[in-house]
Design a protein around this motif. Structure first.
Motif, short mmCIF file in Angstrom:
data_model
loop_
_atom_site.label_atom_id
_atom_site.label_comp_id
_atom_site.label_asym_id
_atom_site.label_seq_id
_atom_site.Cartn_x
_atom_site.Cartn_y
_atom_site.Cartn_z
N PHE A 65 63.71 59.22 -11.85
CA PHE A 65 64.80 58.24 -11.88
C PHE A 65 66.07 58.84 -12.47
CE2 PHE A 65 61.42 54.89 -11.63
CZ PHE A 65 61.88 54.30 -10.46
N GLY A 66 65.94 59.67 -13.49
CA GLY A 66 67.11 60.32 -14.09
C GLY A 66 67.82 61.22 -13.10
N ARG A 67 67.07 62.00 -12.35
CA ARG A 67 67.69 62.86 -11.33
C ARG A 67 68.32 62.04 -10.22
NH1 ARG A 67 67.31 68.28 -11.20
NH2 ARG A 67 67.46 68.31 -8.95
N ARG A 68 67.69 60.93 -9.87
CA ARG A 68 68.24 60.07 -8.81
C ARG A 68 69.58 59.48 -9.25
NH1 ARG A 68 64.89 55.14 -6.46
NH2 ARG A 68 66.69 54.22 -5.47
N LEU A 69 69.66 59.00 -10.50
CA LEU A 69 70.91 58.46 -11.01
C LEU A 69 71.97 59.55 -11.16
CD1 LEU A 69 69.65 55.93 -13.69
CD2 LEU A 69 70.72 55.40 -11.50
N ALA A 70 71.56 60.72 -11.62
CA ALA A 70 72.51 61.83 -11.77
C ALA A 70 73.04 62.26 -10.41
CB ALA A 70 71.85 63.00 -12.47
N ASN A 71 72.21 62.23 -9.40
CA ASN A 71 72.64 62.61 -8.05
C ASN A 71 73.66 61.61 -7.52
OD1 ASN A 71 72.71 64.17 -5.75
ND2 ASN A 71 70.93 63.18 -4.82
N LYS A 72 73.47 60.32 -7.81
CA LYS A 72 74.43 59.30 -7.38
C LYS A 72 75.79 59.50 -8.05
CE LYS A 72 71.33 55.52 -6.22
NZ LYS A 72 70.87 54.17 -6.56
N ASN A 73 75.78 59.97 -9.30
CA ASN A 73 77.02 60.19 -10.05
C ASN A 73 77.53 61.63 -9.91
OD1 ASN A 73 76.99 57.56 -11.01
ND2 ASN A 73 75.72 58.11 -12.75
N ARG A 74 76.99 62.36 -8.98
CA ARG A 74 77.37 63.76 -8.72
C ARG A 74 77.19 64.63 -9.95
NH1 ARG A 74 82.13 63.59 -4.36
NH2 ARG A 74 81.50 61.67 -3.36
N GLY A 75 76.10 64.41 -10.67
CA GLY A 75 75.84 65.16 -11.88
C GLY A 75 74.97 66.39 -11.66
N LEU A 76 74.43 66.55 -10.46
CA LEU A 76 73.56 67.70 -10.19
C LEU A 76 74.37 68.80 -9.51
CD1 LEU A 76 70.37 65.84 -8.90
CD2 LEU A 76 70.88 66.64 -11.20
N ASP A 77 75.26 69.40 -10.27
CA ASP A 77 76.10 70.46 -9.72
C ASP A 77 75.63 71.82 -10.22
OD1 ASP A 77 76.79 70.11 -12.34
OD2 ASP A 77 78.94 69.92 -12.01
N GLU A 78 76.44 72.86 -9.96
CA GLU A 78 76.07 74.21 -10.36
C GLU A 78 76.01 74.37 -11.86
OE1 GLU A 78 78.87 73.71 -8.34
OE2 GLU A 78 77.83 74.03 -6.44
N LEU A 79 76.89 73.69 -12.58
CA LEU A 79 76.89 73.78 -14.04
C LEU A 79 75.60 73.20 -14.61
CD1 LEU A 79 78.36 74.49 -16.66
CD2 LEU A 79 79.41 72.22 -16.59
N TYR A 80 75.17 72.06 -14.08
CA TYR A 80 73.92 71.45 -14.50
C TYR A 80 72.75 72.41 -14.27
CZ TYR A 80 69.80 68.43 -14.29
OH TYR A 80 68.57 67.90 -14.48
N GLU A 81 72.70 72.98 -13.08
CA GLU A 81 71.61 73.91 -12.76
C GLU A 81 71.64 75.13 -13.69
OE1 GLU A 81 69.10 73.43 -10.73
OE2 GLU A 81 69.90 71.48 -10.12
N HIS A 82 72.84 75.66 -13.96
CA HIS A 82 72.96 76.83 -14.85
C HIS A 82 72.49 76.50 -16.26
CE1 HIS A 82 74.55 80.35 -16.85
NE2 HIS A 82 75.19 79.55 -17.68
N ILE A 83 72.93 75.35 -16.78
CA ILE A 83 72.57 74.96 -18.15
C ILE A 83 71.06 74.84 -18.30
CG2 ILE A 83 72.61 73.01 -19.76
CD1 ILE A 83 75.55 72.61 -18.95
N TRP A 84 70.40 74.14 -17.38
CA TRP A 84 68.98 73.89 -17.54
C TRP A 84 68.12 75.09 -17.17
CZ3 TRP A 84 67.51 70.49 -20.79
CH2 TRP A 84 68.39 69.47 -21.13
N GLN A 85 68.64 75.97 -16.32
CA GLN A 85 67.92 77.21 -16.04
C GLN A 85 67.97 78.12 -17.28
OE1 GLN A 85 69.61 79.59 -12.93
NE2 GLN A 85 67.79 80.84 -12.72
N LYS A 86 69.13 78.18 -17.92
CA LYS A 86 69.28 78.97 -19.14
C LYS A 86 68.41 78.39 -20.26
CE LYS A 86 72.02 81.84 -21.61
NZ LYS A 86 71.91 83.26 -21.48
N ALA A 87 68.37 77.06 -20.36
CA ALA A 87 67.54 76.42 -21.39
C ALA A 87 66.06 76.72 -21.16
CB ALA A 87 67.78 74.90 -21.39
N ARG A 88 65.62 76.70 -19.91
CA ARG A 88 64.22 77.04 -19.60
C ARG A 88 63.91 78.47 -20.01
NH1 ARG A 88 64.63 74.14 -15.01
NH2 ARG A 88 65.31 75.95 -13.84
N SER A 89 64.84 79.35 -19.73
CA SER A 89 64.65 80.76 -20.07
C SER A 89 64.54 80.95 -21.58
CB SER A 89 65.83 81.58 -19.52
OG SER A 89 65.75 82.91 -19.94
N ILE A 90 65.41 80.31 -22.33
CA ILE A 90 65.39 80.44 -23.79
C ILE A 90 64.12 79.82 -24.36
CG2 ILE A 90 66.55 79.68 -25.90
CD1 ILE A 90 69.21 80.03 -24.36
#
Length: 160
Positions: free
Chosen positions: A24-49
């Motif tokens: 549901f969080g991803r669905r709402l973020a997608n509606k608000n255009r929150g799933l962009d390259e910056l979002y992907e970069h932040i959470w990929q970096k967080a997973r790595s750390i």
């Protein structure tokens, strides 16, 4: 040992609620255009750390075994899962805040806050394991909160 119904409900119910919340969080973020390259970069970096934190916890548990401390498999896996997910969430939160602030957080404050959190959690976890008294983990809450506040609040600047 019999099947523990409440444990199964908690285990699979928690996973189901977590997946539903994520979806549901991803669905709402997608509606608000929150799933962009910056979002992907932040959470990929967080997973790595977060994998570095998980690696440190694995070494700590191996060290405890070498010192002759008996460990329960479920307890170790639970703590490792908590370390991994908590470090992923906290790192992602710090990176998200840092990317959205006008004046980014100073790395020294963030490192200091994370160090307080890590040292208190590791110390109290080892103390709890060695004594067998899990109430010591409650004592890790205040230093953890102080470390998070220290890491996530920007330094005040005096304007002249």
């Amino acid at each position: 040992m019999g099947v523990q119904i409440a444990g199964l409900i908690g285990l699979y119910g928690g996973a189901t609620l977590g997946i539903l919340g994520w979806w549901f969080g991803r669905r709402l973020a997608n509606k608000n255009r929150g799933l962009d390259e910056l979002y992907e970069h932040i959470w990929q970096k967080a997973r790595s750390i977060s994998w570095y934190f998980t690696l440190v916890s694995v070494y700590i548990f191996f060290s405890l075994l070498l010192f002759g401390i008996e460990l329960n498999v479920a307890m170790v896996l639970g703590i490792m899962l908590t370390v991994h997910l908590a470090s992923w969430g906290i790192t992602g939160m710090i990176l998200s805040i840092n990317m959205s602030m006008e004046n980014p957080l100073k790395p020294s404050r963030v490192k200091f806050g994370i160090a307080i959190v890590a040292v208190s959690l590791i110390s109290f976890t080892v103390l709890s394991i060695t004594t067998g008294n899990w109430w010591f983990l409650i004592a890790s809450i205040p230093p953890t909160v102080i470390g998070l506040i220290s890491a996530l609040t920007p330094e005040r600047t005096v304007e002249q």
